[in-house]
Design an enzyme around this catalytic site. Structure first.
Site, short mmCIF file in Angstrom:
data_model
loop_
_atom_site.label_atom_id
_atom_site.label_comp_id
_atom_site.label_asym_id
_atom_site.label_seq_id
_atom_site.Cartn_x
_atom_site.Cartn_y
_atom_site.Cartn_z
N SER A 1 0.89 -1.29 0.06
CA SER A 1 -0.06 -0.15 0.14
C SER A 1 0.86 1.21 0.20
O SER A 1 0.40 2.44 -0.12
CB SER A 1 -0.97 -0.16 1.20
OG SER A 1 -0.11 0.09 2.39
N LYS B 1 -6.40 3.46 9.06
CA LYS B 1 -5.41 4.45 8.33
C LYS B 1 -6.02 5.88 8.34
O LYS B 1 -5.10 6.80 8.57
CB LYS B 1 -5.13 4.10 7.11
CG LYS B 1 -4.49 2.59 6.87
CD LYS B 1 -4.29 2.37 5.31
CE LYS B 1 -3.49 1.04 5.03
NZ LYS B 1 -3.50 0.69 3.72
#
Length: 826
Positions: free
Chosen positions: A709, A752
């Site tokens: 990611s 996140k």
């Protein structure tokens, strides 16, 4: 008496010779003390002894024998006996077998060592007694003789010849020597008896030693007699039990009134299956034939007691009121919408099935199988307590099983009952503790299972957590199938990466995401503050935290997805307040009841109580910097900010990535650089990629980092370095980058985004395919961030650096299917 006089005269003459300087070879002996008036065979197998014997044979057949000290190697006690070699035999290996006769006791006056031979000058150890002997001496000798006879009866190791000699002897010196030689005591004790020069004192010490040994023998005899009595009593009870059985048989009385019948009745009251009942009766028949004291009888009794204590048909009624169940879940936990919905769905389905069975009585309908739920989320998010709330909402018993560090398969399936100390596994132990066949079993920390040579517990759980198999779960100890199909299994984990896929496939995964700042504030005010006040003795005091104070604790003293750290910091504050209250005599003074103690904690008060701030978000630069970009990462403890720094220097196009990076993240860096090389003609790079080396570093190198990611974050950092232009400040991003420039979706969106909020980010770039995940988030998170959804790296570069970096106009991106979601500005 004439013989005694002659003996004394000889001894005096020998003593005179000794004082005159006659030397004897020293014979050191290990754990052996020799006395005068005795004759003893000795094997001499060591060098010092062989040299001493050879020297004595060369001289006048006499030597001085002394015992070696245990603590100091090679050194002897000063006291010993002058011995005469009566017989000797040299063996083929140059060792000796000698017969020694003791002459008199002596102590070393001086010694001279010549290589392996020690020559000693000795002084006799013998006091002078009145002739004839006094009545006191005679009385003492008779007491010693009597005590020695008693000692001989106890020990059974004294020869008849020795007893006869002791009874006939009339010389105190000879009496003491004969008895000391026959005593079985340690060498140190014999040395003490050998060293005493005064005859009367020596006899007194010998009498004390004999009396002590006789007392010890008496105690030993009493203990042996008591043990024998207990053994005879056990044997007698067994014989009487057997006779009683025979009497019952002769009288035709039913033996169902004995303890075995009581065990059988207790098993029948549980209404087990026919298979279980037949097995129990078979084992009971075996138990009746065994002696009660036999080990196998204890094993069978424990086995039957386990069968009798397990629930086979008892169940607790499930709650059918959805509204009440929802209120219980909401009262105990804030948010957690998905887990609550799944539990309410289970209650509704189970209730409908129960209603259907009531309408169709007489037909065989299986009850609904318990689901296998797996709560996955960071620590401190309430997974374990949610399991308790589920049991409360269902009206079922709750049992928790900790699986952390479990590495033995037998902990799940149990040991076979033939092993010593065997027990069923944790599953059946928990069922016995619950007492019903439909409890809520929480398997805590299932991702912390380990494995070794004893087996893999995760493999043993495959049967337990399979709704198609656990109706006939078999424990090694029980050796009978047990129905677990009505149990509601809930497992908890921080991460699914360590779980085997077959086990993961059997569970329904429910993610428990981290809490946002608003949720933490509500949890603290409604749950944590009252809890820590009660735990620290201030439940009745009027203490309140302002919202701003709690927000500061969340921001500057904790960095987590859960609320455990927040609870600890609140407890620190309360403990210090409790100390102040006690110092002001609140609660101890009748005029100052604890309920009158009032305090409101604001931001300044919290900072005073907790000292300096723990977290200052130093990794985030307030101003924009060239080559620095901010990614978002998911960890087992929640989300975290991932700063990336890049430096360029002259070279050949190589890429170096540091910061404890995993292989997948290294590949993402290579992909990012390869993509920039493929599109370098579109952008006005100030540097030649082919002549540039890049060093990419991810700070906090002690923490391992991996995953795809960070691909777009690495690309932005490299792009900024090449263009010598900083990206927009206050912006974080996440997404996997491909070689063609596509930005692919990632997981852990909520964690996140919470990390971005904690670190003061204002904008976030997300992959377009994660727009659905964004739509499901809480309004609090949506209001705190401006989110841009992107599909390609080109869109990312346009948003961060503007169109001035392009040599040609950028390609227009496709319209988003979510319309306004591409740019949400609160």
């Amino acid at each position: 008496m004439n013989l005694l006089s002659v003996l004394k005269g000889n001894l005096k003459e020998k003593a005179k010779d000794q004082v005159g300087g006659e030397e004897f070879p020293l014979l050191p002996l290990r754990e052996l003390v020799l006395f005068p008036h005795t004759m003893i065979p000795v094997f001499i197998t060591y060098k010092l002894g062989m040299v001493a014997v050879s020297e004595a044979l060369r001289r006048d057949m006499r030597l001085f024998a002394a015992c070696l000290k245990v603590q100091e190697a090679g050194e002897t006690y000063p006291s010993g006996s002058v011995m005469r070699i009566v017989q000797h035999l040299r063996l083929p290996d140059n060792t000796f077998r000698v017969v020694l006769q003791g002459e008199y006791r002596a102590t070393i006056a001086s010694s001279v060592k010549q290589k392996d031979l020690a020559l000693v000058t000795v002084e006799p150890l013998m006091g002078v007694l009145a002739d004839p002997l006094s009545t006191e001496t005679i009385a003492l000798m008779r007491m010693v003789q009597k005590s020695f006879v008693q000692y001989a009866e106890f020990s059974k190791k004294v020869s008849t010849d020795t007893l006869v000699a002791v009874e006939k002897v009339e010389n105190p010196e000879q009496l003491a020597n004969l008895i000391c030689n026959a005593l079985v005591v340690k060498a140190e004790g014999k040395i003490a008896l050998l060293s005493i020069g005064d005859p009367l004192k020596r006899l007194e010490t010998l009498l004390e030693t004999l009396e002590r040994e006789n007392e010890i023998f008496g105690i030993q005899r009493n203990i042996s007699a008591q043990v024998k009595i207990r053994m005879e009593k056990t044997q007698r009870e067994f014989i009487l039990h057997e006779q009683l059985k025979e009497i019952h048989k002769e009288l035709g009385q039913d033996q169902g009134e004995d303890e075995f019948a009581e065990i059988e009745r207790s098993i029948e009251r549980k209404h087990p299956r026919l298979e279980v009942l037949l097995k129990a009766r078979k084992e009971l028949a075996r138990l009746r034939k065994l002696q009660p004291v036999s080990p196998e009888a204890g094993v069978l009794r424990g086995y039957l007691e386990w069968i009798a204590e397990l629930p086979w048909s008892d169940s607790s009624p499930d709650a059918g009121d959805l509204r009440e169940a929802e209120q219980i879940l909401d009262a105990n936990h804030l948010a957690l919408r998905k887990p609550k919905e799944r539990i309410l769905e289970f209650i509704a389905v189970h209730h409908l099935i129960a209603l259907g069975q009531e309408k169709t009585q007489g037909t065989d309908h299986k009850s609904s199988k318990g689901p296998i739920l797996c709560f996955v989320g960071p620590p401190g998010t309430g997974k374990t307590s949610l399991g308790k709330s589920v049991a409360q909402a269902l009206g079922r018993r709750f049992v928790r099983i900790s699986l952390g560090g479990l590495r033995d398969e037998a902990e799940i399936r149990g040991h076979r009952k033939t092993y010593v100390g065997a027990l069923p596994g944790k599953i059946l132990q928990s069922m016995r503790k619950a007492g019903t066949i439909n409890p809520v079993l929480l398997l805590d920390e299932i991702d912390k299972l380990a494995s070794d040579f004893r087996g893999d517990p995760a493999a043993a759980l495959l049967e337990v957590l399979d709704p198609e198999q656990n109706a006939a779960f078999t424990d090694h100890y029980l050796e009978l199938s047990y129905d677990l199909s009505q149990v509601l299994f809930i497992t908890t984990a921080n991460s699914l990466h360590t779980l085997p896929y077959p086990l993961l496939d059997r569970m329904e995964i429910i993610e428990i995401p981290g809490y946002g700042e608003y949720e933490k504030l509500a949890i603290a005010q409604h749950f944590l503050v009252p809890k820590v006040l009660a735990e620290n003795g201030l439940g009745s005091a009027l203490i309140r935290f302002t919202d701003e104070a709690i927000r500061d604790i969340i921001r500057y003293w904790t960095m987590e997805s859960g609320v455990r750290g927040l609870e600890r910091e609140l407890a620190r504050c309360i403990r210090r307040i409790a100390r102040d209250a006690l110092e002001q005599r609140y609660g101890t003074d009748t005029a100052k009841p604890l309920s009158s103690f009032e305090q409101i904690l604001d931001r300044e008060g919290v900072e005073k109580l907790l000292d300096r701030r723990k977290y200052k978000h130093d990794l985030v630069f307030k101003e924009a910097r060239i080559g620095v970009s901010y990614g978002l990462a998911w960890t087992e403890t929640g989300g975290t900010l991932l700063p990336v720094e890049t430096s360029r220097f002259e070279g050949t196009g190589e890429l170096l990535i540091t910061g404890n990076i995993g292989e997948v993240m290294k590949e993402s860096g290579s992909i990012a650089l390869s993509y920039l090389r493929s599109v370098q003609d579109r952008y006005t790079f100030g540097e030649d990629l082919g002549k540039s080396n890049f060093h990419v570093h991810v700070p906090e190198g002690a923490i391992p980092k991996d995953g795809p990611s960070a691909g777009i974050t690495l690309a932005v950092s490299l792009f900024s370095t090449l263009c010598q232009t900083p990206p927009q400040p206050g912006l974080a991003m996440t997404g996997e980058l491909t070689l063609t420039g596509r930005v692919l979706p990632i997981g852990g969106i909520k964690e996140k985004l919470l990390a971005a909020i904690r670190n003061g980010m204002e904008k976030v770039l997300l992959p377009m395919d994660n727009a659905e995940d964004w739509a499901e988030l809480d309004e609090e998170i949506k209001a705190a961030l401006e989110v841009h959804f992107v599909e390609t790296a080109e869109e990312v570069f346009t948003l961060l650096f503007g169109e001035s970096m392009f040599r040609f106009p950028p390609v227009a991106s496709k319209p988003s299917p979510f319309g306004e979601l591409e740019s949400l500005d609160p």
